[in-house]
Design a protein around this motif. Structure first.
Motif, PDB file in Angstrom:
ATOM      1  N   SER A  41     -23.718  27.324 -35.783  1.00 40.93           N
ATOM      2  CA  SER A  41     -24.951  26.859 -36.410  1.00 40.93           C
ATOM      3  C   SER A  41     -25.402  25.520 -35.829  1.00 40.93           C
ATOM      4  CB  SER A  41     -24.757  26.734 -37.926  1.00 40.93           C
ATOM      5  OG  SER A  41     -23.808  25.722 -38.231  1.00 40.93           O
ATOM      6  N   GLN A  42     -24.451  24.628 -35.529  1.00 41.68           N
ATOM      7  CA  GLN A  42     -24.813  23.359 -34.914  1.00 41.68           C
ATOM      8  C   GLN A  42     -25.374  23.565 -33.513  1.00 41.68           C
ATOM      9  OE1 GLN A  42     -24.876  20.415 -36.508  1.00 41.68           O
ATOM     10  NE2 GLN A  42     -24.286  21.622 -38.299  1.00 41.68           N
ATOM     11  N   ALA A  43     -24.802  24.521 -32.785  1.00 40.79           N
ATOM     12  CA  ALA A  43     -25.327  24.831 -31.455  1.00 40.79           C
ATOM     13  C   ALA A  43     -26.748  25.393 -31.554  1.00 40.79           C
ATOM     14  CB  ALA A  43     -24.412  25.830 -30.752  1.00 40.79           C
ATOM     15  N   GLU A  44     -26.981  26.271 -32.536  1.00 41.33           N
ATOM     16  CA  GLU A  44     -28.320  26.835 -32.708  1.00 41.33           C
ATOM     17  C   GLU A  44     -29.336  25.757 -33.076  1.00 41.33           C
ATOM     18  OE1 GLU A  44     -27.640  29.813 -35.656  1.00 41.33           O
ATOM     19  OE2 GLU A  44     -27.591  31.434 -34.162  1.00 41.33           O
ATOM     20  N   ARG A  45     -28.913  24.811 -33.938  1.00 37.58           N
ATOM     21  CA  ARG A  45     -29.829  23.733 -34.315  1.00 37.58           C
ATOM     22  C   ARG A  45     -30.186  22.857 -33.116  1.00 37.58           C
ATOM     23  NH1 ARG A  45     -27.402  21.605 -40.167  1.00 37.58           N
ATOM     24  NH2 ARG A  45     -27.765  23.570 -41.306  1.00 37.58           N
ATOM     25  N   GLN A  63     -23.505  17.798 -25.733  1.00 34.50           N
ATOM     26  CA  GLN A  63     -24.450  17.486 -26.812  1.00 34.50           C
ATOM     27  C   GLN A  63     -24.011  18.140 -28.124  1.00 34.50           C
ATOM     28  OE1 GLN A  63     -27.338  15.658 -26.943  1.00 34.50           O
ATOM     29  NE2 GLN A  63     -27.058  14.872 -24.868  1.00 34.50           N
ATOM     30  N   VAL A  64     -23.541  19.384 -28.073  1.00 37.92           N
ATOM     31  CA  VAL A  64     -23.065  20.059 -29.282  1.00 37.92           C
ATOM     32  C   VAL A  64     -21.810  19.370 -29.815  1.00 37.92           C
ATOM     33  CG1 VAL A  64     -22.200  22.246 -30.209  1.00 37.92           C
ATOM     34  CG2 VAL A  64     -24.081  22.250 -28.558  1.00 37.92           C
ATOM     35  N   VAL A  87     -19.334  15.950 -34.136  1.00 38.30           N
ATOM     36  CA  VAL A  87     -18.694  14.701 -34.574  1.00 38.30           C
ATOM     37  C   VAL A  87     -19.597  13.963 -35.553  1.00 38.30           C
ATOM     38  CG1 VAL A  87     -17.836  12.460 -33.797  1.00 38.30           C
ATOM     39  CG2 VAL A  87     -17.336  14.514 -32.465  1.00 38.30           C
ATOM     40  N   ASP A  88     -20.899  13.927 -35.256  1.00 33.92           N
ATOM     41  CA  ASP A  88     -21.838  13.248 -36.150  1.00 33.92           C
ATOM     42  C   ASP A  88     -21.915  13.916 -37.513  1.00 33.92           C
ATOM     43  OD1 ASP A  88     -22.367  11.528 -34.076  1.00 33.92           O
ATOM     44  OD2 ASP A  88     -24.200  12.558 -33.431  1.00 33.92           O
ATOM     45  N   GLN A  89     -21.636  15.208 -37.580  1.00 36.20           N
ATOM     46  CA  GLN A  89     -21.662  15.935 -38.840  1.00 36.20           C
ATOM     47  C   GLN A  89     -20.338  15.823 -39.611  1.00 36.20           C
ATOM     48  OE1 GLN A  89     -24.281  17.519 -40.288  1.00 36.20           O
ATOM     49  NE2 GLN A  89     -25.551  16.710 -38.632  1.00 36.20           N
ATOM     50  N   GLY A  90     -19.382  15.033 -39.112  1.00 37.25           N
ATOM     51  CA  GLY A  90     -18.129  14.808 -39.815  1.00 37.25           C
ATOM     52  C   GLY A  90     -16.966  15.651 -39.353  1.00 37.25           C
TER      53      GLY A  90
END
Length: 438
Positions: A146-150, A201-202, A207-210
């Motif tokens: 999901s993070q990759a898709e975002r 980037q992903v 990491v930024d999402q915890g």
């Protein structure tokens, strides 16, 4: 039949008789004038060669400017980043690469085992913990995907995509020239793109999402298949030829066309037929692109890109080529129309007569209202031939130096040229001759 129609019919007949008389040999001429035969043959050969080279000229300009220029190449491939099928395929590749390097299954089992060995852990809970390994792994994989898709759907991905393609452009040109290596390579009819910048980037986004565990992901050298087709080898050969011809082939084609029209006995007819031939060449090029699109879609494996995404990728890559061939086709179609309208046919004579009557009526109304062109009108009438040639040359130069002449650009320039010619005819006024007294 009205008087105007009868006059138009007579004008058409007179023009036809004059054309026939001009084509007939003079009293002292030989029945079969060799010079005239050779001239007609040379004109036909030159115009035929120009019609054959016209589509190759358009393709060579596209290869030498769009594919060989970094900025134009990046501009060309930029819309591919917005294709949902391409985004989905890249997201899958990035997720697989991250999951393989994190070894989530082993880490999850190890973490659950440590929890189960805690002294204050109830036995029932400790026994149930190993069963959570699979759901936890799937949850982490789903979260990563999901993070990759975002990222791929965000404006940030467009920036990364442009950077990746800008860096890879040199390798793309090297690839099309028949060499391999670098961020883009070709092996077994496959073109791949390095995904390392996108994975990075992903990783940062996780990491930024915890998800601190993502910081342990090493630098990953992963590739994504852009094209897998048997046509790559053919494209390499075609690129080398077209890129070499791109600098001078268009000028050769234009020179052959102009020389053929100049050498023809009936230049108007040669211009008409040659223009139709060039339009036919553009139609053939368009049909060739349609066949190439079908072949590319059918030879791209479904596991690489869906048929819809493969078609979108192909259309994106050749959109500037399509725009150029359409613009050239419209330009020569307008030239064919102009050559026809200036001819001796009944319809052409009537059309010219209608325009002349309309301009005469408009001029008469203006003069009745007190609007006179004076010496300016006399000068325009005396130099109307030079002004017409200058107008045509200005329109041709505008199209020649226009960076991206589209169909609407061609139509707009043609409309301006026609408008200027009408203004010349409207303002031009023959000098008034003195009438004899009595």
């Amino acid at each position: 039949m009205s008087d105007a129609e009868e006059i138009d019919r007579l004008r058409a007949r007179v023009a036809e008789l004059e054309a026939e008389r001009a084509a007939e040999p003079g009293p002292g001429a030989q029945p079969a004038d060799r010079r005239s035969v050779w001239r007609s043959t040379a004109a036909g050969v030159l115009i035929t060669l120009a019609c054959v080279l016209a589509p190759l000229s358009v393709a060579s300009v596209w290869a030498s400017t769009v594919l060989s220029d970094t900025d134009r190449y990046v501009e060309t491939v930029a819309p591919i980043a917005d294709d949902p099928g391409v985004q989905a395929a890249i997201a899958d590749e990035v997720t697989v690469a991250i999951m393989e390097n994190l070894d989530i299954d082993a880490l999850t089992l190890e973490a659950l085992g440590v929890l189960a060995e805690q002294d204050n852990m109830p036995p029932r809970v400790a026994d149930a913990l190993p069963a959570l390994a699979v759901p936890l792994s799937q949850g982490i994989e789903s979260f990563t995907h999901s993070q990759a898709e975002r990222l791929l759907a965000s404006p940030a991905f467009e920036t990364v995509w442009d950077e990746v393609n800008r860096v890879a452009h040199t390798q793309v040109v090297t690839l099309l020239e028949g060499n391999e290596g670098g961020a883009v390579s070709a092996q077994d009819d496959t073109i791949t793109l390095n995904l390392a910048p996108i994975i990075e980037q992903v990783k940062q986004r996780l990491v930024d999402q915890g998800f601190e565990l993502a910081a342990r992901i090493p630098e990953i050298d992963r590739t994504f298949v852009l094209v897998e087709s048997e046509a790559i080898t053919r494209a390499q050969r075609g690129y080398v030829v077209l890129n070499a011809l791109g600098a001078w082939l268009p000028f050769v084609a234009v020179g052959l066309f102009a020389g053929g029209v100049y050498a023809a006995r009936n230049r108007r007819r040669a211009l008409l037929r040659g223009s139709i031939g060039v339009v036919a060449g553009m139609v053939v090029l368009g049909a060739g692109l349609a066949l190439a699109r079908t072949f590319y879609v059918e030879t791209t494996p479904a596991g690489i890109l869906t048929a819809e995404s493969a078609a979108n990728v192909f259309e994106t890559l050749v959109r500037f080529l399509r725009s150029s061939l359409r613009a050239v086709a419209v330009l020569f179609l307008l030239l064919a129309v102009a050559a026809f309208v200036s001819g001796p046919s009944t319809g052409a004579v009537r059309a010219r007569g209608s325009v002349q009557r309309g301009l005469g009526s408009l001029r008469g109304s203006a003069e009745a209202a007190g609007w006179q062109t004076g010496p300016v009108g006399v000068w325009i009438y005396a130099h109307r031939g030079a002004l017409r040639i200058t107008t045509f040359l200005a329109g041709g130069l505008a199209l020649m130096f226009w960076s991206e002449p589209t169909v609407w650009v061609v139509v707009g320039v043609a409309a301006v040229v026609v408008l200027v010619l009408l203004v010349i005819e409207l303002l031009g006024r023959p000098p008034v001759t003195a009438q004899p007294a009595g």
